[in-house]
Write a protein that holds these residues in place. Sequence first.
Motif, PDB file in Angstrom:
ATOM      1  N   ILE A  22      23.047   1.251  21.765  1.00  0.00           N
ATOM      2  CA  ILE A  22      23.239  -0.160  21.409  1.00  0.00           C
ATOM      3  C   ILE A  22      22.410  -1.059  22.316  1.00  0.00           C
ATOM      4  O   ILE A  22      21.688  -1.949  21.845  1.00  0.00           O
ATOM      5  N   LEU A  23      22.510  -0.831  23.613  1.00  0.00           N
ATOM      6  CA  LEU A  23      21.750  -1.669  24.547  1.00  0.00           C
ATOM      7  C   LEU A  23      20.251  -1.486  24.373  1.00  0.00           C
ATOM      8  O   LEU A  23      19.491  -2.452  24.403  1.00  0.00           O
ATOM      9  N   TRP A  29      17.220  -6.815  27.763  1.00  0.00           N
ATOM     10  CA  TRP A  29      16.889  -7.020  29.163  1.00  0.00           C
ATOM     11  C   TRP A  29      16.178  -5.808  29.725  1.00  0.00           C
ATOM     12  O   TRP A  29      15.039  -5.568  29.403  1.00  0.00           O
ATOM     13  N   LYS A  30      16.821  -4.990  30.521  1.00  0.00           N
ATOM     14  CA  LYS A  30      16.147  -3.881  31.198  1.00  0.00           C
ATOM     15  C   LYS A  30      16.081  -2.602  30.376  1.00  0.00           C
ATOM     16  O   LYS A  30      15.151  -1.834  30.514  1.00  0.00           O
ATOM     17  N   VAL A  31      17.086  -2.338  29.561  1.00  0.00           N
ATOM     18  CA  VAL A  31      17.126  -1.112  28.766  1.00  0.00           C
ATOM     19  C   VAL A  31      16.497  -1.413  27.406  1.00  0.00           C
ATOM     20  O   VAL A  31      17.029  -2.200  26.633  1.00  0.00           O
ATOM     21  N   LYS A  32      15.348  -0.780  27.140  1.00  0.00           N
ATOM     22  CA  LYS A  32      14.644  -1.002  25.876  1.00  0.00           C
ATOM     23  C   LYS A  32      14.244   0.339  25.287  1.00  0.00           C
ATOM     24  O   LYS A  32      13.672   1.173  25.977  1.00  0.00           O
ATOM     25  N   LEU A  33      14.546   0.532  24.030  1.00  0.00           N
ATOM     26  CA  LEU A  33      14.156   1.750  23.326  1.00  0.00           C
ATOM     27  C   LEU A  33      13.192   1.382  22.196  1.00  0.00           C
ATOM     28  O   LEU A  33      13.399   0.399  21.493  1.00  0.00           O
ATOM     29  N   GLU A  36      11.263   5.090  17.865  1.00  0.00           N
ATOM     30  CA  GLU A  36      11.442   6.541  18.000  1.00  0.00           C
ATOM     31  C   GLU A  36      12.524   6.861  19.028  1.00  0.00           C
ATOM     32  O   GLU A  36      13.290   7.808  18.864  1.00  0.00           O
ATOM     33  N   GLY A  37      12.601   6.066  20.082  1.00  0.00           N
ATOM     34  CA  GLY A  37      13.637   6.255  21.090  1.00  0.00           C
ATOM     35  C   GLY A  37      15.024   6.069  20.517  1.00  0.00           C
ATOM     36  O   GLY A  37      15.960   6.794  20.879  1.00  0.00           O
ATOM     37  N   VAL A  38      15.173   5.112  19.614  1.00  0.00           N
ATOM     38  CA  VAL A  38      16.462   4.891  18.953  1.00  0.00           C
ATOM     39  C   VAL A  38      16.853   6.123  18.150  1.00  0.00           C
ATOM     40  O   VAL A  38      18.012   6.556  18.172  1.00  0.00           O
ATOM     41  N   ILE A  39      15.892   6.714  17.453  1.00  0.00           N
ATOM     42  CA  ILE A  39      16.175   7.914  16.661  1.00  0.00           C
ATOM     43  C   ILE A  39      16.602   9.067  17.573  1.00  0.00           C
ATOM     44  O   ILE A  39      17.588   9.757  17.294  1.00  0.00           O
ATOM     45  N   LYS A 100      15.731  -0.571  13.629  1.00  0.00           N
ATOM     46  CA  LYS A 100      16.515   0.090  14.671  1.00  0.00           C
ATOM     47  C   LYS A 100      17.962   0.293  14.257  1.00  0.00           C
ATOM     48  O   LYS A 100      18.541   1.339  14.553  1.00  0.00           O
ATOM     49  N   LEU A 101      18.543  -0.652  13.563  1.00  0.00           N
ATOM     50  CA  LEU A 101      19.932  -0.507  13.134  1.00  0.00           C
ATOM     51  C   LEU A 101      20.078   0.656  12.158  1.00  0.00           C
ATOM     52  O   LEU A 101      20.918   1.541  12.351  1.00  0.00           O
TER      53      LEU A 101
END
Length: 137
Positions: A22-23, A29-33, A36-39, A100-101
């Motif tokens: 989720i973040l 802010w600091k945590v970004k995906l 592909e990272g979300v998957i 992403k959702l």
Amino acid sequence: MNQVFGAIGFTGGAVVMTALLILGARGAWKVKLSHEGVIIVGFISGQLYAQAGETFSFLGDMSGGLSEAIQNSFGTGANFGAGAVAIVVSLLVYGLKPSKLRNGVVSLMLPSLYTAAGGLFATLTHVISNLSGTVVG
């Protein structure tokens, strides 16, 4: 002392990975995906959900319902197996314009779909299951 973070457990790991999903998807802010990272994080979270058992059994029920709905949409005479469903859903995740959702939600269901499909799909989920069992167990 052989544990870095102490005892995590599958349910705890699933909650931690869901928070990261989720973040990271929001990326405020600091945590970004990335997309592909979300998957990837969603897939690992789904795998932990499956291993957590009864706590997160709704996810397996959702993916089983999705698989049955796709298979039944072709009629009773059609030979449309779980492997085909897994391939179609994977193509949708990787082939549609990134969201992403949607990718996060669908990738949570992929481990259950892959396990039902069998073959290389199930091998992938078993390898990840063994690795995650080593980390959170």
